[in-house]
Each structure stands twice: as C-alpha cells, then as structure tokens.
Design a protein around this motif. Structure first.
Motif, PDB file in Angstrom:
ATOM      1  N   SER A  52     -55.025  23.966 -27.999  1.00 29.92           N
ATOM      2  CA  SER A  52     -55.409  23.460 -26.681  1.00 29.92           C
ATOM      3  C   SER A  52     -55.047  24.449 -25.566  1.00 29.92           C
ATOM      4  O   SER A  52     -55.783  24.576 -24.592  1.00 29.92           O
ATOM      5  N   ARG A  53     -53.921  25.163 -25.702  1.00 28.22           N
ATOM      6  CA  ARG A  53     -53.560  26.131 -24.664  1.00 28.22           C
ATOM      7  C   ARG A  53     -54.583  27.256 -24.618  1.00 28.22           C
ATOM      8  O   ARG A  53     -54.954  27.727 -23.529  1.00 28.22           O
ATOM      9  N   GLU A  56     -57.501  26.015 -22.779  1.00 29.95           N
ATOM     10  CA  GLU A  56     -57.229  26.052 -21.335  1.00 29.95           C
ATOM     11  C   GLU A  56     -57.511  27.440 -20.762  1.00 29.95           C
ATOM     12  O   GLU A  56     -58.069  27.572 -19.665  1.00 29.95           O
ATOM     13  N   ARG A  59     -61.119  27.947 -20.585  1.00 33.44           N
ATOM     14  CA  ARG A  59     -61.616  27.163 -19.447  1.00 33.44           C
ATOM     15  C   ARG A  59     -61.407  27.940 -18.148  1.00 33.44           C
ATOM     16  O   ARG A  59     -62.273  27.939 -17.262  1.00 33.44           O
ATOM     17  N   GLU A  60     -60.272  28.625 -18.022  1.00 35.36           N
ATOM     18  CA  GLU A  60     -59.966  29.384 -16.820  1.00 35.36           C
ATOM     19  C   GLU A  60     -61.013  30.460 -16.547  1.00 35.36           C
ATOM     20  O   GLU A  60     -61.360  30.724 -15.386  1.00 35.36           O
ATOM     21  N   THR A 106     -53.339  17.871 -21.266  1.00 33.72           N
ATOM     22  CA  THR A 106     -54.207  19.034 -21.104  1.00 33.72           C
ATOM     23  C   THR A 106     -55.630  18.615 -20.789  1.00 33.72           C
ATOM     24  O   THR A 106     -56.095  17.567 -21.267  1.00 33.72           O
ATOM     25  N   ALA A 108     -58.020  20.469 -21.832  1.00 30.41           N
ATOM     26  CA  ALA A 108     -58.766  21.204 -22.854  1.00 30.41           C
ATOM     27  C   ALA A 108     -59.415  20.250 -23.845  1.00 30.41           C
ATOM     28  O   ALA A 108     -58.771  19.345 -24.369  1.00 30.41           O
ATOM     29  N   THR A 370     -47.844  24.971 -26.426  1.00 27.62           N
ATOM     30  CA  THR A 370     -47.947  24.783 -24.976  1.00 27.62           C
ATOM     31  C   THR A 370     -46.618  24.489 -24.290  1.00 27.62           C
ATOM     32  O   THR A 370     -46.459  24.761 -23.105  1.00 27.62           O
ATOM     33  N   HIS A 399     -50.535  18.969 -16.088  1.00 26.90           N
ATOM     34  CA  HIS A 399     -51.945  18.604 -15.901  1.00 26.90           C
ATOM     35  C   HIS A 399     -52.055  17.194 -15.352  1.00 26.90           C
ATOM     36  O   HIS A 399     -51.433  16.253 -15.856  1.00 26.90           O
TER      37      HIS A 399
END
Length: 455
Positions: A52-53, A56, A59-60, A106, A108, A370, A399
């Motif tokens: 998930s990190r 993220e 996603r950034e 998160t 994500a 994370t 988050h």
C-alpha cells in the motif's frame, strides 16, 4: 555518437527501483539518465506484491490508476491444495473484504496483484531517458561529481550516481562497501515462467501446491495464461507444471527459468560521497513478505526529493547524508522481518497470529511497509499500523479523507507544507486547514513524513 554525456543524476540499473527513481526525480524537476545492461525490460515477473505504501507513492506521481489497469482482479488471495484442480478457493475468498477493512490508514487501492514486469511497463512511460544495452563499467568521483565509463565507450559526467544495479551491484563493489547479515537463506529455488490456460480455475494470487511430486508455489501473472511456479525441483519441466495443475493434458510453454536463493544482507553504507545505493544494491531481503521491491521503492522516494532539493539549491549537501541515516535502519528491520517469516511463513500468512508474532519478534506486515519511523523513535505498536501513524515526527503523515476522493496525503503535493485544524496558523509554505484534524499542527516533508509537530 557523442562519446561525452552530461547529466545531473546517472542511475545505473533500469529495473523497477531504478525506473521508479527516474520517475520521481522527473516529478521533482530533475532529468536523470538511466543505463541498463540488459537489452530490454525483464519479461520475468520477479515479484508480484505491491504494498500500500508503494501504491501511495504511485498515487503521488499520478500512476496508481495505470498500475491498477495492469493489475489482476482476483477472487481469492492465497489458497492451497494437493494440486490446483483440488484447491479450496473458499480459503482465500474473503481476502478482498478483509483487505478493504484493514486499509483505513491509507488512500491506496489496487484491485489485485501486479507482477513486477507489468509495473515496469508502466514506469518506463514516465522515466524519461532510459538506455538499454549499456552497462556502467567503472567510475571515479571527485568533489564536483562522478565520471562514469559505460560499456559502449561513452563517458558520462554526472553530479550524482545512484546504484540500482541489483544484489551483485558493480557500483557497490567498486566503492568497497561491505554487507552485514545472515547471507544465503534456504535452498535454491527455480522461478519458472510459463504459459498455460488455467481458466476457469484462475484469478487467485498464489496457490501452495502440496503434491509430493510437484511441491511448490503457483503465482499468477496475468490471471489467465501467464504464471510462475516456484519449485525446488532440479529440472523444471512441462510435466511438473501439469502435475501441479492436476491436468495431465494441459498445454504448457515454459518461457524462462530464474534460479535464486533467499539472501539477507544490508550494505554497511547506503551512500559514499556522491554515490547512493537503492533497492537490491542496498539490501538483499528474503522473498517472503514481498518486502524487497517495496523497500526499494521507498528508498527511491526518500532519495529523490533530497537530490532535487540539493540540485536546485534549496538545501545544502548535508541533506543527502540523511538518506543513509534514515533508510539504513529501515533496511535492517525489513531484512530481519523477512528472515523471521522465512523460518515460519504462518507468521505472515496465518490468521489471528498476533500473539505468535509478538512471541517471535515478528512485526505485522502493514507496520513493516508503512508504520516505520525515521529518527529511531520506538513504535507504539508492532501489530496495529494505525497506532503508529499518529502524527509523531518521523512517521508517515496520517491519512484522512478531506473529500470523497482527496486524502490528506494528496494535500502534500511533493512539497513542504503544514496541516492543521487551527485557522490562525500562518507560514511561508502551503498551510492546509483540515476540519476535524486531531493531530495538532504538523510540518510535513515532501515525501509525506512528519518533520515536526506543534501539538
């Protein structure tokens, strides 16, 4: 061909971590040069678990949806059976429901598993200048930069060099940086990439095959016709795959075999002068837990904004020293957590294992991915990552959804900023006022980690 090339950052290695670093540097306004000795992107999946990190971070930079498109939508997570034909799909059928319930910490989301070769095909679209068939043969560094000699005869002058050239890193050897850790772990394993139509018994992440003549792990790549079988058989063959599948008439095309052994080692230094190590060049992490690729992506994320700040004069060179001081302890922790899981996989995959993990010194996987902190502060919990993301300095920003689609993590936008619920706060950087924000006033770094709390 011009035999002299100049660049701000030379990246040696065009695998997933090297490509991710290039994407992140370009996101921060730096145009790197990536050189990769292989002639093309690797067709072998190598790894399939994107944490998930890492999502993220994708996603950034605006690539999470593209990666989701090439991910495989699954109806089951990890299952097992004597053969695939005899596997119990109900065992892993609740993985989506459980995952959705656990991901409150998160924004994500990814619909299933994404093999590393499919991730690479997304990353290269945004990585800029990537040159295949060119290896870094040697280099020297001085107070102003690095001069590197490539295998095609060119000389590259770079202000910084980043080694993303794998476990057997040539750059690390030239620097003379040693490694610490248990070394080789377990027996040699073959990763067999093959094509076969396994529908309709498809759409699972992985299946433990328990047949005495074909024991191994079957892993999905595309969920239909492309698969990996991890086996310790001396000579992997189509008949071995047929036995594992439980279908003696199955048509099987073996496309490649990679042999490997688990290894646990961390470089004694992640940087020396103007040269930095990321990914497998920095740390060899045993495969159980899918920590290796994700740790490499986190390396790239930590290093990219710091290089960009120094290159544009927004920070002094001392900022780059924090790459080693922050990432090295995380690498050691991650390697050790993978090693402990290697000894007892049930500590990773088993349900209701919190007590057993605590007794064995095993940290829950979301915390490994994370919940770690920069700066050495102890974690409030080794089991519940939501307790670790509490706004403390060194932790990843908590988050919260500020709208249906925007997270507090999205507000950072890869720059220094402040998050607060106090309308009186003023600063020379963006200040985001978040209704219901319970964490006080936080100064946040461009990588989304809390730099300082004013609670």
């Amino acid at each position: 061909m011009n035999r002299q090339v100049s660049t701000d950052v030379l990246i040696a290695g065009g695998g997933s971590v090297g490509l991710m670093l290039a994407v992140l540097l370009r996101h921060h306004g730096v145009e790197p040069l990536v050189v990769e000795e292989k002639p093309e992107l690797s067709p072998h999946p190598r790894a399939t678990g994107i944490g998930s990190r890492s999502v993220e971070i994708l996603r950034e930079v605006g690539l999470d949806r593209a990666v989701d498109e090439v991910a495989v939508d699954l109806r089951a997570g990890k299952i097992r059976g004597r053969t695939l034909a005899e596997a119990d799909f109900t065992e892993g059928a609740d993985w989506k429901t459980r995952t959705a319930a656990e991901l409150t910490y998160t924004p994500a989301r990814i619909r299933g598993t994404c093999a590393q070769n499919r991730l690479d095909r997304v990353l290269i679209t945004r990585a800029g200048r990537v040159e295949f068939g060119a290896a870094l043969d040697s280099f020297e560094q001085d107070s102003e930069g690095v001069t590197a000699n490539l295998s095609d005869g060119r000389v590259v002058r770079a202000r910084y060099l980043v080694a993303a050239d794998g476990v057997r890193s040539r750059v690390r050897r030239i620097l003379g940086i040693g490694r610490t850790g248990p070394g080789v772990i377990g027996q040699e394993t073959s990763s067999v990439l093959f094509r076969a139509d396994l529908r309709p018994r498809a759409a699972f992440a992985m299946c433990n095959i328990e047949h005495p003549d074909a024991t191994g792990l079957l892993v999905t790549v595309d969920g239909e016709r492309e698969w990996v079988f991890l086996t310790r058989a001396a000579e992997p063959s189509p008949d071995l795959i047929r036995t594992a599948a439980g279908d003696p008439s199955l048509e099987v095309e073996i496309r490649g075999v990679l042999k490997f052994r688990g290894r646990g080692q961390v470089a004694d230094r992640l940087s020396l002068g103007r040269v930095f190590l990321v990914g497998d060049a920095a740390h060899a992490i045993p495969p159980l837990g899918a920590f290796g690729l994700n740790a490499g992506i986190a390396d790239a994320h930590n290093l990219a904004w710091k290089l960009a700040h120094v290159l544009r004069g927004a920070a002094g060179p001392a900022l780059l020293d924090t790459y080693h001081t922050e990432r090295h302890p995380v690498a050691i922790m991650t390697m050790e957590q993978a090693r402990l899981r290697f000894n007892d996989p049930s500590l990773h995959w088993g349900k209701d294992m919190a007590a057993a993990r605590a007794a064995a010194g095993v940290i829950n996987a979301p915390v490994v991915h994370t919940g770690y902190r920069y700066g050495g502060a102890p974690l409030p919990s080794t089991e519940d990552v939501t307790l670790d993301l509490d706004g403390s300095p060194g932790s990843r920003l908590p988050h919260m959804w500020v709208s249906d689609t925007v997270s507090t993590l999205d507000l950072v936008e890869s720059r220094w900023c402040v998050l607060t619920a106090d309308p009186e706060v003023r600063a020379d950087i963006p200040v985001h006022l978040v209704d219901g924000w319970p964490y006080g006033t936080l100064l946040v770094r461009p990588d989304g980690f809390v730099s300082r709390s004013y609670a």
